[in-house]
Design an enzyme around this catalytic site. Structure first.
Site, PDB file in Angstrom:
ATOM      1  N   GLY A 157      13.158   8.217   3.451  1.00 37.40           N
ATOM      2  CA  GLY A 157      12.038   7.453   3.492  1.00 37.40           C
ATOM      3  C   GLY A 157      11.051   8.230   4.277  1.00 37.40           C
ATOM      4  O   GLY A 157      10.903   9.393   4.895  1.00 37.40           O
TER       5      GLY A 157
ATOM      6  N   ASN B  63       6.139  11.026  -5.397  1.00 40.90           N
ATOM      7  CA  ASN B  63       4.498  11.199  -5.897  1.00 40.90           C
ATOM      8  C   ASN B  63       3.750  11.743  -4.740  1.00 40.90           C
ATOM      9  O   ASN B  63       3.574  11.055  -3.792  1.00 40.90           O
ATOM     10  CB  ASN B  63       4.036   9.758  -6.153  1.00 40.90           C
ATOM     11  CG  ASN B  63       2.570   9.483  -6.736  1.00 40.90           C
ATOM     12  OD1 ASN B  63       1.746  10.485  -6.501  1.00 40.90           O
ATOM     13  ND2 ASN B  63       2.429   8.501  -7.508  1.00 40.90           N
TER      14      ASN B  63
ATOM     15  N   LYS C 168       0.666  12.040  -4.254  1.00 37.98           N
ATOM     16  CA  LYS C 168      -0.516  11.617  -3.922  1.00 37.98           C
ATOM     17  C   LYS C 168      -0.144  10.479  -3.153  1.00 37.98           C
ATOM     18  O   LYS C 168      -0.938  10.338  -2.016  1.00 37.98           O
ATOM     19  CB  LYS C 168      -1.301  11.041  -5.389  1.00 37.98           C
ATOM     20  CG  LYS C 168      -2.778  10.572  -5.058  1.00 37.98           C
ATOM     21  CD  LYS C 168      -3.329  10.012  -6.173  1.00 37.98           C
ATOM     22  CE  LYS C 168      -3.965  11.231  -7.080  1.00 37.98           C
ATOM     23  NZ  LYS C 168      -4.849  10.925  -8.072  1.00 37.98           N
ATOM     24  N   THR C 169       0.503   9.309  -3.588  1.00 36.39           N
ATOM     25  CA  THR C 169       0.970   8.288  -2.452  1.00 36.39           C
ATOM     26  C   THR C 169       1.633   8.733  -1.353  1.00 36.39           C
ATOM     27  O   THR C 169       1.514   8.033  -0.339  1.00 36.39           O
ATOM     28  CB  THR C 169       1.713   7.146  -3.253  1.00 36.39           C
ATOM     29  OG1 THR C 169       2.773   7.697  -4.033  1.00 36.39           O
ATOM     30  CG2 THR C 169       0.532   6.767  -4.431  1.00 36.39           C
TER      31      THR C 169
ATOM     32  N   GLU D 190       7.413   5.776   7.780  1.00 36.94           N
ATOM     33  CA  GLU D 190       7.129   5.459   9.194  1.00 36.94           C
ATOM     34  C   GLU D 190       7.182   6.867   9.787  1.00 36.94           C
ATOM     35  O   GLU D 190       6.656   6.938  11.079  1.00 36.94           O
ATOM     36  CB  GLU D 190       8.390   4.822   9.655  1.00 36.94           C
ATOM     37  CG  GLU D 190       8.236   3.119   9.171  1.00 36.94           C
ATOM     38  CD  GLU D 190       9.377   2.554   9.548  1.00 36.94           C
ATOM     39  OE1 GLU D 190       9.326   1.790  10.365  1.00 36.94           O
ATOM     40  OE2 GLU D 190      10.154   2.157   8.439  1.00 36.94           O
TER      41      GLU D 190
ATOM     42  N   GLY E 294       0.885  -1.140  -0.094  1.00 41.19           N
ATOM     43  CA  GLY E 294      -0.064  -0.033   0.101  1.00 41.19           C
ATOM     44  C   GLY E 294       0.875   1.245   0.011  1.00 41.19           C
ATOM     45  O   GLY E 294       0.440   2.485   0.009  1.00 41.19           O
TER      46      GLY E 294
ATOM     47  N   ARG F   9      13.307  14.661  -1.691  1.00 37.41           N
ATOM     48  CA  ARG F   9      12.361  14.826  -2.787  1.00 37.41           C
ATOM     49  C   ARG F   9      11.294  14.129  -2.532  1.00 37.41           C
ATOM     50  O   ARG F   9      11.327  12.604  -2.182  1.00 37.41           O
ATOM     51  CB  ARG F   9      13.085  14.417  -4.038  1.00 37.41           C
ATOM     52  CG  ARG F   9      12.093  15.104  -5.386  1.00 37.41           C
ATOM     53  CD  ARG F   9      13.049  15.222  -6.609  1.00 37.41           C
ATOM     54  NE  ARG F   9      12.208  15.977  -7.777  1.00 37.41           N
ATOM     55  CZ  ARG F   9      12.718  15.785  -8.922  1.00 37.41           C
ATOM     56  NH1 ARG F   9      13.654  15.162  -9.248  1.00 37.41           N
ATOM     57  NH2 ARG F   9      11.760  16.254 -10.028  1.00 37.41           N
TER      58      ARG F   9
ATOM     59  N   GLN G 294       0.855   8.087   2.830  1.00 38.25           N
ATOM     60  CA  GLN G 294       1.925   7.504   3.423  1.00 38.25           C
ATOM     61  C   GLN G 294       1.998   8.382   4.946  1.00 38.25           C
ATOM     62  O   GLN G 294       2.033   7.744   5.978  1.00 38.25           O
ATOM     63  CB  GLN G 294       3.224   7.391   2.882  1.00 38.25           C
ATOM     64  CG  GLN G 294       3.368   6.216   1.942  1.00 38.25           C
ATOM     65  CD  GLN G 294       3.213   4.888   2.982  1.00 38.25           C
ATOM     66  OE1 GLN G 294       2.355   4.419   3.165  1.00 38.25           O
ATOM     67  NE2 GLN G 294       4.516   4.333   3.118  1.00 38.25           N
TER      68      GLN G 294
END
Lengths: 173, 775
Positions: free
Chosen positions: B739, B669, B671-672, B742, B507, B666, B676
């Site tokens: 990342g 995306n 949207k995703t 998390e 996901g 950077r 997250q």
């Protein structure tokens, strides 16, 4: 007589212990309906029975003789996505996708409840004939469908957009 | 030395020299003096566009197949019986009635289970996957309350569940350690090979001498991941080969580990996991896959094991509770002179994981002295494990609440106190930061949120029965990139590229984001790129964990791309407009190669392949060791802002507004990525207000092992969450991206708690902050 699932007649299971959810997933291989808890707490197994949303994990299949069940596989028409399905994609109303079929079926049933004037926990006037269409009403009425990835904002955006643009949606058959 | 050995030695020598050459030739893009990933400069590609998920249509139609939905001919269903004591021996185990029940194919217990090697404990080897290295149904011992003691296979799930209920067992119970006061031993925990302890100067003395100080104990309970998809697998033996349809964050690790357990070659185990219904750290190798494979072998039938929600709580670990003491000393200006963060957390002897709550404190603030330590005690319980931002999620609760308490004592704005104590370099390691723009994130977040409207005097804003307050906190999570990344690119004559990589899509948007990145890298439209993932036969040992998958996959594809360009130039030969050009003189664009400063010198991939008579070109690349983290202190950063409304009569807390302002390099995306960030924040709202694994300290049994009694945030608990980001690329990370998976859960708990304090004047340090604690 059996059950109608997405317009097709299917036999009742021989074993009366089989839940409607397990009939769909294991016997009919309609695995779009998900099992998240198998005890009515998460909403992942939501399907429409004669247009009303129910938790199929808490339903024994044999109780649904003669009823018409619509699952996520039956929501779109002729292979095309239902506008709500398209809106879920646009608004990123999911991440892993596991709660998604339940959210979509639940929203379709929920909108009909709202249109019928069924009050919710947060409805101010229980006797009102029409319920104000607000994000809080949507949020309250969708609270039985858990999402652990945290797509809540996108889910409500998708529902709000779909039914704001189309206040008289076609009920799922 | 035999001729065979000599041959081997020669081959190894060649391999080593090739390796050395590769290291010398590697551009060291992420290392000092290296050229950053060229994609960082590219502004008008697919990166940065809000592309909708490529697997979206499948998921909204319910057509994405999950592990427990694959139908195999002749398949039988598994049900597990769990121990009801925490420690002891099985004295009698009567399976007669279960074996005689209709439809039953097998009842497996420690008496007839095949002999198995212990599961390789995660982090004990490159591909070790198991969250628990206890023997799996190999003896009569019980090690935790809920350990599987029998497995039933039957023709239907209903038959298996019924037969399981007929099993009768008696135990000889032994004294068990099931609460901290009865814990077995206590020592400094170790995490990824490093002791969880750091000392700089004499923090206790500096704290004692500080003119301003706060000291408090914060507690966090256990948490469970509660991915909506319960753990499950459908598996089959074909001869000596094992095929597992699994729900996992580690396909390659699982294949290798299962091979160790069953005495097989790694290539004999095939793990497929293209869709995972949420992971958050929990979807690894636990007993269910091992037991199902053992039973399938005994029965000679394919097996589906779909854990019940209770089953997930019984055999898959969660986050451990913590008790953390934070003491901060500051000088008259508010500069920190001492940071003390010590505490205790339980674990099992079979888990690799002490909850490392001091991690966020290591790089957060400049201070002259530090004393950080995690003490670990051993309990007889289900093995605890990694859960979203292990360490940071609960460590920031203590540290960032303490910072708020210090700001109040100093009479300073909590944002300004944090900015004042911003370190110039990593305060413990002394390494420079690769990129750290947390101040910019704070400034942008504060402005957007309307932080200036916060009244610093607690309990000063009331609207009817509702007390309103604002709080903030710092979010942080390290950049990781684990060794083992590799990827394959297959470019065909039609100009279509397929990326093969043993990555995972739970996901996060992996498939979508890497389609974008690969399309930019190869100069192709999105439609011309396919990313294949989620299968152990694909290249790479890539964990979907530690927020590192994007970096690992991204660099692996970058290395494969370098191979591809070299091969294409070779194939292009002397008849091409590209003749004579080296790899660093060309770029990929418009489905072909062109000279960097002379776009007219161009040849398409299709043309190059056609002229060389090739139908496709296949190249593979491996990511170099993650040396960038040896040179820089690399972290994602964020500033969290929360507004709460607390009912003055009932104590009910509603989060009315939330904003996360991130600095994670950077954003590939938006949207995703936004999903997250929001997903992490929402799990953080749960941590703040409702989530708690209720562990019965008398018998070591988890009491609320279901989704009715373990409360998750539901739609009405989740306000519209705003997320913004600096989008400043990190020159030392692939694609400039650190990342994002998390960090959202970090800082959130403290931001909520600090807002509650501002609203009510009550400082609750025992999480979750349920309404009873506010009355």
């Amino acid at each position: 007589m059996g059950i109608t699932v997405n317009g097709t007649d299917v036999d009742l299971p021989d074993d009366p212990r089989v839940s409607l959810l397990d009939l769909l997933r294991e016997k009919l291989h309609l695995s779009g309906t998900k099992k998240g808890c198998d005890q009515g707490a998460c909403g992942a197994c939501t399907v429409l029975v004669d247009g009303q949303r129910i938790l199929s994990c808490l339903a024994l299949a044999v109780q649904y003789e003669g009823r018409s069940v619509t699952t996520i596989e039956g929501v779109g028409a002729d292979g095309a996505l239902h506008p709500l399905q398209q809106a879920f994609i646009e608004h990123d109303g999911f991440q892993c996708g596991y709660c998604t079929p339940g959210q979509i079926c639940s929203a379709i049933g929920m909108i009909e409840e709202l249109r019928r004037g069924v009050p919710s926990h947060i409805t101010g006037d229980l006797h009102a004939t029409s319920i104000p269409y607000s994000r809080d009403e949507l949020r309250e009425r969708m609270s039985g469908n858990l999402c652990r990835c945290g797509a809540h904002n996108g889910i409500i955006d998708a529902i709000a957009e779909t039914y704001r643009a189309n206040p008289q949606p076609e009920a799922a058959e | 030395m035999s001729i065979v050995d000599k041959g081997k030695e020669a081959a190894q020598g060649i391999a080593q020299s090739v390796m050395k050459k590769a290291v010398e030739l590697a551009p060291g893009a992420l290392l000092p003096g290296g050229r950053p990933d060229p994609l960082i400069r590219r502004q008008h590609g697919h990166i940065g566009k809000p592309v909708s998920r490529v697997d979206g249509p499948l998921k909204v139609r319910g057509a994405a197949p999950f592990a427990a939905e694959i139908a195999l001919d002749g398949m039988v269903y598994a049900a597990l019986a769990y121990s009801t004591i925490a420690k002891g021996r099985i004295v009698t185990l009567d399976t007669g009635a279960a074996e005689a029940a209709p439809g039953v194919v097998l009842v497996m217990t420690h008496r007839n289970a095949p002999r198995l090697n212990p599961p390789p404990r995660f982090l004990s080897g490159d591909k070790a996957a198991a969250g628990d290295d206890s023997p799996v149904m190999q003896d009569d011992r019980v090690r935790w309350n809920g350990e599987p003691i029998a497995l039933v296979l039957a023709e239907t799930q209903e038959q298996a569940d019924h037969a399981r209920s007929l099993i009768r067992v008696t135990y000889a119970e032994e004294p068990a350690a099931t609460s901290l006061p009865t814990a077995d031993g206590c020592e400094v925990g170790t995490f990824m090979g490093e002791p969880l302890r750091a000392v700089v100067g004499d923090a206790d003395a500096a704290f004692a001498a500080a003119p301003h100080k706060v000291e408090a104990v914060y507690t966090t309970p256990g948490h469970n991941h509660n991915a909506l998809e319960p753990h499950g697998a459908t598996l089959v033996w074909r001869g000596d080969e094992l095929f597992i349809h699994d729900a996992t964050q580690a396909v390659a690790h699982t294949a290798w580990s299962m091979a160790q357990i069953f005495d097989l070659e790694e290539a004999q185990v095939h793990v497929s996991s293209p869709f995972v219904g949420g992971g958050f750290g929990a979807k690894g190798l636990w007993q269910h896959q091992i037991l199902a494979a053992a039973a399938a072998r005994l029965a000679g039938r394919p097996v589906r094991i779909a854990l019940s929600r209770e089953g997930v709580y019984r055999i898959v670990g969660g986050r451990s509770p913590t008790e953390q003491r934070v003491a901060l000393g500051a000088d008259a200006d508010g500069r920190l002179t001492a940071i003390i963060h010590r505490g205790v957390t339980p674990k099992t002897r079979h888990s690799p994981m002490p909850e490392p709550f001091i991690l966020p404190t290591q790089s957060a603030y400049a201070a002259k002295t530090f004393a950080l330590e995690v003490q670990t005690c051993y309990l007889d319980m289900v093995a605890n494990t990694f859960m979203r931002a292990p360490g940071e999620a609960v460590g920031t609760v203590a540290l960032e609440c303490a910072m708020d308490e210090l700001a109040e004592q100093l009479g300073m704005d909590p944002v300004e106190l944090r900015i004042l104590n911003e370190p110039e370099k990593d305060p413990l390691s002394g390494r420079p930061f690769s990129s750290r723009n947390i101040v910019a994130a704070y400034r942008a977040g504060a402005q957007r949120f309307g932080w200036e409207r916060r009244n610093p005097v607690p309990r000063s804003r009331r609207e009817g029965d509702w007390l309103v307050g604002m709080g903030c906190a710092t979010a942080t999570y390290p950049y990781h990139r684990m060794p083992g990344g590799a990827a394959r690119i297959t470019l065909d004559a039609a100009g279509h590229a397929r990326i093969d990589v043993a990555a995972h899509e739970m996901g996060m948007g992996t498939a979508t984001t890497h389609t974008q990145v690969a399309a930019d890298r190869l100069g192709l439209p999105l439609e011309a790129v396919t990313v294949r993932y989620g299968d152990s036969s694909l290249p790479g040992v890539i964990l979907a964990g530690g927020s590192q998958q994007t970096a690992s996959v991204g660099l692996s594809v970058m290395m494969a791309h370098q191979e591809l360009v070299g091969e294409l130039l070779k194939l292009a030969g002397n008849d091409s407009p590209l003749a004579g050009l080296g790899a660093d003189e060309v770029e990929c664009a418009d489905a072909g190669l062109r000279k960097l400063d002379e776009p007219g010198r161009f040849e398409s991939y299709a043309s190059i392949l056609a002229r060389s008579g090739r139908s496709e070109l296949v190249v593979e690349g491996s990511a170099p060791m993650p040396l960038e983290t040896m040179h820089w202190s690399m972290h994602s950063h964020g500033a969290m802002f929360c507004e709460v409304r607390v009912n003055a009569i009932t104590g009910e807390t509603r989060v009315s507004r939330f904003l996360g302002s991130f600095d994670c390099g950077r954003i590939l995306n938006p949207k995703t990525a936004a999903s997250q960030f929001r997903g992490g924040i929402i799990m953080g709202l749960g941590l703040a207000l409702m989530e708690e694994t209720q562990f019965d300290g008398r018998n070591g049994r988890i009491m609320n092992r279901n989704l009715s009694d373990y409360h998750l945030p539901v739609h009405l608990d989740v306000p519209e969450i705003e997320v913004i980001w600096t989008d400043i690329p990190d020159p030392h990370a692939p694609m400039g991206a650190r990342g994002i998976g998390e960090i959202g859960i970090t800082g959130t708990g403290a931001a909520v708690a600090n807002a509650i304090h501002n609203a009510t004047g009550r400082r609750v340090r025992e999480f979750p902050i349920t309404l009873d604690k506010l009355l």
